[in-house]
Design a protein around this motif. Structure first.
Motif, PDB file in Angstrom:
ATOM      1  N   PRO A 218       0.798  -1.233   0.000  1.00  0.00           N
ATOM      2  CA  PRO A 218       0.000   0.000   0.000  1.00  0.00           C
ATOM      3  C   PRO A 218       0.824   1.273   0.000  1.00  0.00           C
ATOM      4  CG  PRO A 218      -0.942  -1.590   1.513  1.00  0.00           C
ATOM      5  CD  PRO A 218       0.365  -2.169   1.048  1.00  0.00           C
ATOM      6  N   ASN A 219       1.962   1.286   0.712  1.00  0.00           N
ATOM      7  CA  ASN A 219       2.775   2.505   0.737  1.00  0.00           C
ATOM      8  C   ASN A 219       3.684   2.633  -0.478  1.00  0.00           C
ATOM      9  OD1 ASN A 219       4.940   0.771   1.208  1.00  0.00           O
ATOM     10  ND2 ASN A 219       5.206   1.356   3.364  1.00  0.00           N
ATOM     11  N   GLY A 220       3.727   1.607  -1.336  1.00  0.00           N
ATOM     12  CA  GLY A 220       4.496   1.685  -2.578  1.00  0.00           C
ATOM     13  C   GLY A 220       5.977   1.423  -2.438  1.00  0.00           C
ATOM     14  N   ARG A 221       6.440   1.217  -1.225  1.00  0.00           N
ATOM     15  CA  ARG A 221       7.878   1.001  -1.036  1.00  0.00           C
ATOM     16  C   ARG A 221       8.285  -0.420  -1.409  1.00  0.00           C
ATOM     17  NH1 ARG A 221      11.747   2.409   4.191  1.00  0.00           N
ATOM     18  NH2 ARG A 221      13.511   1.089   3.542  1.00  0.00           N
ATOM     19  N   TYR A 222       7.394  -1.366  -1.212  1.00  0.00           N
ATOM     20  CA  TYR A 222       7.737  -2.773  -1.415  1.00  0.00           C
ATOM     21  C   TYR A 222       6.916  -3.390  -2.547  1.00  0.00           C
ATOM     22  CZ  TYR A 222       9.418  -2.050   3.380  1.00  0.00           C
ATOM     23  OH  TYR A 222      10.050  -1.553   4.505  1.00  0.00           O
ATOM     24  N   ILE A 223       7.489  -4.419  -3.137  1.00  0.00           N
ATOM     25  CA  ILE A 223       6.693  -5.332  -3.949  1.00  0.00           C
ATOM     26  C   ILE A 223       6.919  -6.743  -3.401  1.00  0.00           C
ATOM     27  CG2 ILE A 223       6.783  -3.960  -6.077  1.00  0.00           C
ATOM     28  CD1 ILE A 223       8.810  -6.116  -7.137  1.00  0.00           C
ATOM     29  N   THR A 224       5.880  -7.542  -3.456  1.00  0.00           N
ATOM     30  CA  THR A 224       6.047  -8.968  -3.223  1.00  0.00           C
ATOM     31  C   THR A 224       5.982  -9.645  -4.574  1.00  0.00           C
ATOM     32  OG1 THR A 224       5.195 -10.928  -2.098  1.00  0.00           O
ATOM     33  CG2 THR A 224       3.563  -9.279  -2.767  1.00  0.00           C
ATOM     34  N   PHE A 225       6.842 -10.640  -4.789  1.00  0.00           N
ATOM     35  CA  PHE A 225       6.936 -11.232  -6.116  1.00  0.00           C
ATOM     36  C   PHE A 225       7.287 -12.712  -6.015  1.00  0.00           C
ATOM     37  CE2 PHE A 225      11.186  -9.847  -5.034  1.00  0.00           C
ATOM     38  CZ  PHE A 225      12.026 -10.829  -5.556  1.00  0.00           C
ATOM     39  N   SER A 226       6.977 -13.423  -7.073  1.00  0.00           N
ATOM     40  CA  SER A 226       7.346 -14.834  -7.152  1.00  0.00           C
ATOM     41  C   SER A 226       8.419 -15.020  -8.207  1.00  0.00           C
ATOM     42  CB  SER A 226       6.126 -15.699  -7.498  1.00  0.00           C
ATOM     43  OG  SER A 226       5.642 -15.395  -8.791  1.00  0.00           O
ATOM     44  N   THR A 227       9.267 -16.018  -7.981  1.00  0.00           N
ATOM     45  CA  THR A 227      10.224 -16.454  -8.992  1.00  0.00           C
ATOM     46  C   THR A 227       9.783 -17.846  -9.434  1.00  0.00           C
ATOM     47  OG1 THR A 227      11.699 -17.423  -7.339  1.00  0.00           O
ATOM     48  CG2 THR A 227      12.080 -15.121  -7.940  1.00  0.00           C
ATOM     49  N   ASN A 228       9.641 -18.048 -10.721  1.00  0.00           N
ATOM     50  CA  ASN A 228       9.038 -19.286 -11.231  1.00  0.00           C
ATOM     51  C   ASN A 228       9.857 -19.870 -12.370  1.00  0.00           C
ATOM     52  OD1 ASN A 228       7.007 -17.149 -10.397  1.00  0.00           O
ATOM     53  ND2 ASN A 228       5.673 -18.939 -10.353  1.00  0.00           N
ATOM     54  N   VAL A 229      10.095 -21.182 -12.313  1.00  0.00           N
ATOM     55  CA  VAL A 229      10.619 -21.913 -13.468  1.00  0.00           C
ATOM     56  C   VAL A 229       9.402 -22.508 -14.163  1.00  0.00           C
ATOM     57  CG1 VAL A 229      12.063 -23.805 -14.278  1.00  0.00           C
ATOM     58  CG2 VAL A 229      12.810 -22.405 -12.339  1.00  0.00           C
ATOM     59  N   ILE A 230       9.034 -21.914 -15.294  1.00  0.00           N
ATOM     60  CA  ILE A 230       7.766 -22.220 -15.958  1.00  0.00           C
ATOM     61  C   ILE A 230       7.999 -23.207 -17.096  1.00  0.00           C
ATOM     62  CG2 ILE A 230       5.828 -21.223 -17.233  1.00  0.00           C
ATOM     63  CD1 ILE A 230       6.374 -18.605 -15.718  1.00  0.00           C
ATOM     64  N   ILE A 231       7.221 -24.287 -17.099  1.00  0.00           N
ATOM     65  CA  ILE A 231       7.353 -25.335 -18.101  1.00  0.00           C
ATOM     66  C   ILE A 231       6.084 -25.389 -18.956  1.00  0.00           C
ATOM     67  CG2 ILE A 231       7.768 -27.786 -18.513  1.00  0.00           C
ATOM     68  CD1 ILE A 231      10.094 -26.376 -17.148  1.00  0.00           C
ATOM     69  N   PRO A 232       6.193 -25.184 -20.274  1.00  0.00           N
ATOM     70  CA  PRO A 232       5.018 -25.359 -21.141  1.00  0.00           C
ATOM     71  C   PRO A 232       4.906 -26.800 -21.621  1.00  0.00           C
ATOM     72  CG  PRO A 232       6.803 -24.413 -22.405  1.00  0.00           C
ATOM     73  CD  PRO A 232       7.341 -24.630 -21.001  1.00  0.00           C
ATOM     74  N   ALA A 233       3.683 -27.281 -21.753  1.00  0.00           N
ATOM     75  CA  ALA A 233       3.430 -28.627 -22.271  1.00  0.00           C
ATOM     76  C   ALA A 233       2.173 -28.572 -23.124  1.00  0.00           C
ATOM     77  CB  ALA A 233       3.255 -29.627 -21.126  1.00  0.00           C
ATOM     78  N   PHE A 234       2.136 -29.419 -24.152  1.00  0.00           N
ATOM     79  CA  PHE A 234       1.024 -29.385 -25.081  1.00  0.00           C
ATOM     80  C   PHE A 234       0.149 -30.628 -24.921  1.00  0.00           C
ATOM     81  CE2 PHE A 234       4.259 -26.677 -26.832  1.00  0.00           C
ATOM     82  CZ  PHE A 234       3.535 -25.566 -27.257  1.00  0.00           C
ATOM     83  N   HIS A 235      -1.166 -30.411 -24.927  1.00  0.00           N
ATOM     84  CA  HIS A 235      -2.125 -31.503 -24.815  1.00  0.00           C
ATOM     85  C   HIS A 235      -2.465 -32.043 -26.203  1.00  0.00           C
ATOM     86  CE1 HIS A 235      -3.394 -31.433 -20.556  1.00  0.00           C
ATOM     87  NE2 HIS A 235      -3.113 -30.146 -20.611  1.00  0.00           N
ATOM     88  N   SER A 236      -2.878 -33.283 -26.228  1.00  0.00           N
ATOM     89  CA  SER A 236      -3.368 -33.867 -27.484  1.00  0.00           C
ATOM     90  C   SER A 236      -4.836 -33.534 -27.700  1.00  0.00           C
ATOM     91  CB  SER A 236      -3.190 -35.394 -27.472  1.00  0.00           C
ATOM     92  OG  SER A 236      -3.886 -35.970 -26.374  1.00  0.00           O
ATOM     93  N   LYS A 237      -5.540 -33.139 -26.620  1.00  0.00           N
ATOM     94  CA  LYS A 237      -6.945 -32.790 -26.719  1.00  0.00           C
ATOM     95  C   LYS A 237      -7.101 -31.298 -26.983  1.00  0.00           C
ATOM     96  CE  LYS A 237      -8.584 -36.489 -23.668  1.00  0.00           C
ATOM     97  NZ  LYS A 237      -9.370 -36.814 -22.455  1.00  0.00           N
TER      98      LYS A 237
END
Length: 480
Positions: A218-237
Motif C-alpha cells: 500500500p505505501n508503494g515502497r515494497y513489492i512482493t513477487f514470485s520467482t518461477n521456473v515455468i514449463i510449457p506442455a502441449f495436450h493432445s486434446k
C-alpha cells in the motif's frame, strides 16, 4: 459553396430515404440477437457507448431512452455526446430493438441498462498477445480510456527487439506507480515513479529465476513477487491445447527504496510451490498460492494450490513467522475446482477475488476455470454464478472504489480473451458483467489478439513505448 451544401443535403436525404422504417411489425418475447451481449447489464455512468451488432439484421431501429437510431445493416452506433447525456439523465434505460430479418420486421423483447453513479476507473491497461500464448513475441502493452475510445501504446515489440513483455501492474490503481517486465538479453523490470522510469534487476544468485508475478504494498515502497521456473506442455486434446506449470517457485519481498530482497524460509520451501503473491490493502499480510510438490508432469492433475497468507510489517519491512491457510481444496468434501490462482483483495478490504480450476496454476486454457469471491468479514464464498461462463474466466483486478472488477474471459469462442467488467454493489452482490465496448461493433469479429491481464488505473499512465525503449538502454539497478 451553395452548390456544395445542396449536394450534401441531397446525399443526406437520399441516405435517410434509403433507411427502411419498421412496418407490419411482428412481436416476439425473445431478446434480440445482439453482440456483444449487453442485455440486462449494470453499467457505470462514465462508460463509453455500448455499440453493438444485431446479428443477421438487414436494418435496425433502436429506441434507448430518448435516443432513436435507424440504420441499414447490423451495426448500432451511438453518438458519444448523446450517449453520455443519456447516462447522466437516466438510471434505468429501456432499450427496444426492432430489426428487419429476412424481409420481416421483428420487435424483440425490451431489455434494460442499469446506470450506477459508482464510476469505473477511467483507464485500462492490458497485454495484447497471440491467443495460444506460445508465441511470446509480437506483443504490445496498451492503455485504453473506458470513457471513450482513446488508446495508447505503453510498450511495443518493435522497439524491444521482439522480446517478451510481461503484464503492466499499478500500485493501488495509481498511474504514477507501476511496473512491467521486459524479458530476454539486457532485460529488466521497468518501474514507473511519477513518470520517471527505473530499470531494475530484481534477482539474486539464490533465486530460481527472475521475478514473474508481483504486487505493490500500500505505501508503494515494497513489492512482493514470485520467482518461477515455468514449463510449457502441449495436450493432445483440443479443449486443453496448452498446459503451463511451475517446476520451481518461491516468493520474496523487494524493498524498492533500498534495493534489497527480504526473505523467509517459509516462502522458499523446496517441498512447496509458492506463487501469485499480493498485499492486503492494509499492508499487514501477503496472500499467495501454495501447493505441495508432486512429481511433474506425471502427477500434474494432483497439483492443488491453496490460498494462504503470511504477516508483513510495512514499518519494519519484516515477514511473520507463521503461514495461515485461507482456503484449501483439501478441506472440501469432494473433488472439484479447488486449485487457486490470482488472489486479489478489494481496496476497501471487504472482498477477496480469486480463480479456481481443477488443478495447476495456468487457468487460461482450463475452460472450467471460474472466479470466486470471499466476504472477508464472514468468510462466505460466493460462486459468482452470474459472472462465470463455461469458458475460462480469470486474470481479474479491482477498481479503486471497490465497486467494480475487470477480468479476462474466453466465453465467446473459447479462444480469444476479452475484458469484462462486473459491478459489485454495497451489499456485496455481483451483477451480470459486460464486455469492453468498442467504437466499431465488428471489432471483436476481426481482432486476432487476446486481451491479457487487464488492470484498472485512476488516470493515464505517464509514459509510452519510446520512454520504455530509452529506459531499457540503462544499466539495471542490482538488488542484494
Amino acid at each position: 459553396m451553395k452548390q456544395h451544401i445542396i449536394i450534401f443535403l441531397t446525399v443526406m436525404l437520399t441516405w435517410v430515404a434509403c433507411t427502411p422504417t419498421p412496418e407490419n411489425v411482428q412481436q416476439t418475447n425473445d431478446l434480440p440477437p445482439i453482440y456483444p451481449d449487453y442485455t440486462e447489464v449494470t453499467i457505470p455512468i462514465n462508460i463509453a457507448p455500448l455499440n453493438f451488432l444485431v446479428r443477421g439484421a438487414e436494418a435496425v431501429n433502436v429506441e434507448a431512452g430518448d435516443i432513436t437510431i435507424n440504420t441499414n445493416g447490423e451495426e448500432v452506433v451511438f453518438n458519444e455526446n448523446d450517449w453520455h447525456q443519456l447516462l447522466e439523465q437516466n438510471k434505468d434505460i429501456t432499450i427496444t430493438v426492432t430489426a428487419l430479418m429476412n424481409g420481416q420486421w421483428i420487435q424483440y423483447k425490451p431489455f434494460h441498462w442499469y446506470v450506477v453513479e459508482d464510476k469505473l476507473d477511467p483507464w485500462l491497461t492490458y497485454r495484447l498477445i497471440e491467443p495460444d500464448y506460445e508465441v511470446w513475441n509480437n506483443i504490445q502493452l496498451k492503455q485504453r480510456c473506458i470513457e471513450n475510445f482513446d488508446e495508447a501504446i505503453l510498450t511495443d515489440y518493435r522497439l524491444q527487439e521482439n522480446r517478451c513483455m510481461n503484464c503492466h501492474t499499478t500500485g493501488s490503481q495509481n498511474p504514477n506507480l507501476s511496473m512491467l517486465y521486459v524479458r530476454g538479453k539486457e532485460g529488466g523490470a521497468i518501474l514507473n515513479e511519477n513518470g520517471n522510469l527505473r530499470k531494475l534487476n530484481i534477482k539474486t544468485d539464490d533465486m530460481v529465476s527472475g521475478s514473474v508475478y508481483f504486487g505493490f504494498s500500500p505505501n508503494g515502497r515494497y513489492i512482493t513477487f514470485s520467482t518461477n521456473v515455468i514449463i510449457p506442455a502441449f495436450h493432445s486434446k483440443k479443449e486443453k491445447r496448452l498446459e503451463v506449470y511451475d517446476s520451481k517457485s518461491d516468493v520474496y519481498v523487494a524493498d524498492l527504496k533500498e534495493n534489497r530482497i527480504i526473505r523467509s524460509e517459509l516462502l522458499c520451501d523446496s517441498a512447496v510451490l509458492e506463487t501469485f503473491p499480493t498485499f492486503s490493502p492494509d499492508g499487514k499480510y501477503i496472500y499467495y498460492c501454495a501447493a505441495p510438490m508432486v512429481s511433474l508432469p506425471m502427477e500434474l492433475k494432483k497439483l492443488q494450490y491453496a490460498l494462504v497468507r503470511i504477516p508483513f510489517d510495512e514499518n519494519t519491512g519484516t515477514l511473520g513467522e507463521e503461514v495461515d491457510t485461507v482456503f484449501s481444496g483439501a478441506a472440501m468434501p469432494q473433488p472439484g475446482k479447488y486449485s487457486v490462482c490470482h488472489p486479489r483483495i478489494s481496496p476497501d478490504g471487504q472482498h477477496l477475488l480469486f480463480t479456481v480450476q481443477d488443478y495447476g496454476t495456468f487457468p487460461i486454457w482450463h475452460r472450467e476455470s471460474d472466479l470466486r469471491m470471499i466476504d472477508m468479514q464472514t468468510g462466505v464464498i460466493d460462486s459468482l454464478a452470474i459472472v462465470n461462463s463455461d469458458m475460462s474466466d480469470t486474470y481479474h483486478s479491482w477498481s479503486s472504489n471497490s465497486r467494480w472488477f475487470v477480468f479476462a474471459s474466453k466465453r465467446d469462442d473459447g479462444l480469444y480473451g476479452k475484458p469484462y467488467f462486473c459491478y459489485v454493489d454495497k451489499q456485496g452482490r455481483a451483477h451480470k458483467p459486460f464486455c469492453l465496448p468498442q467504437q466499431s461493433p465488428t471489432f471483436y469479429d476481426t481482432f486476432l489478439k487476446s486481451f491479457n491481464a487487464p488492470e484498472l488505473a485512476t488516470g493515464r499512465i505517464p509514459f509510452d513505448a519510446t520512454d520504455v525503449s530509452k529506459a531499457m538502454k540503462k544499466t539495471a539497478e542490482p538488488f542484494k
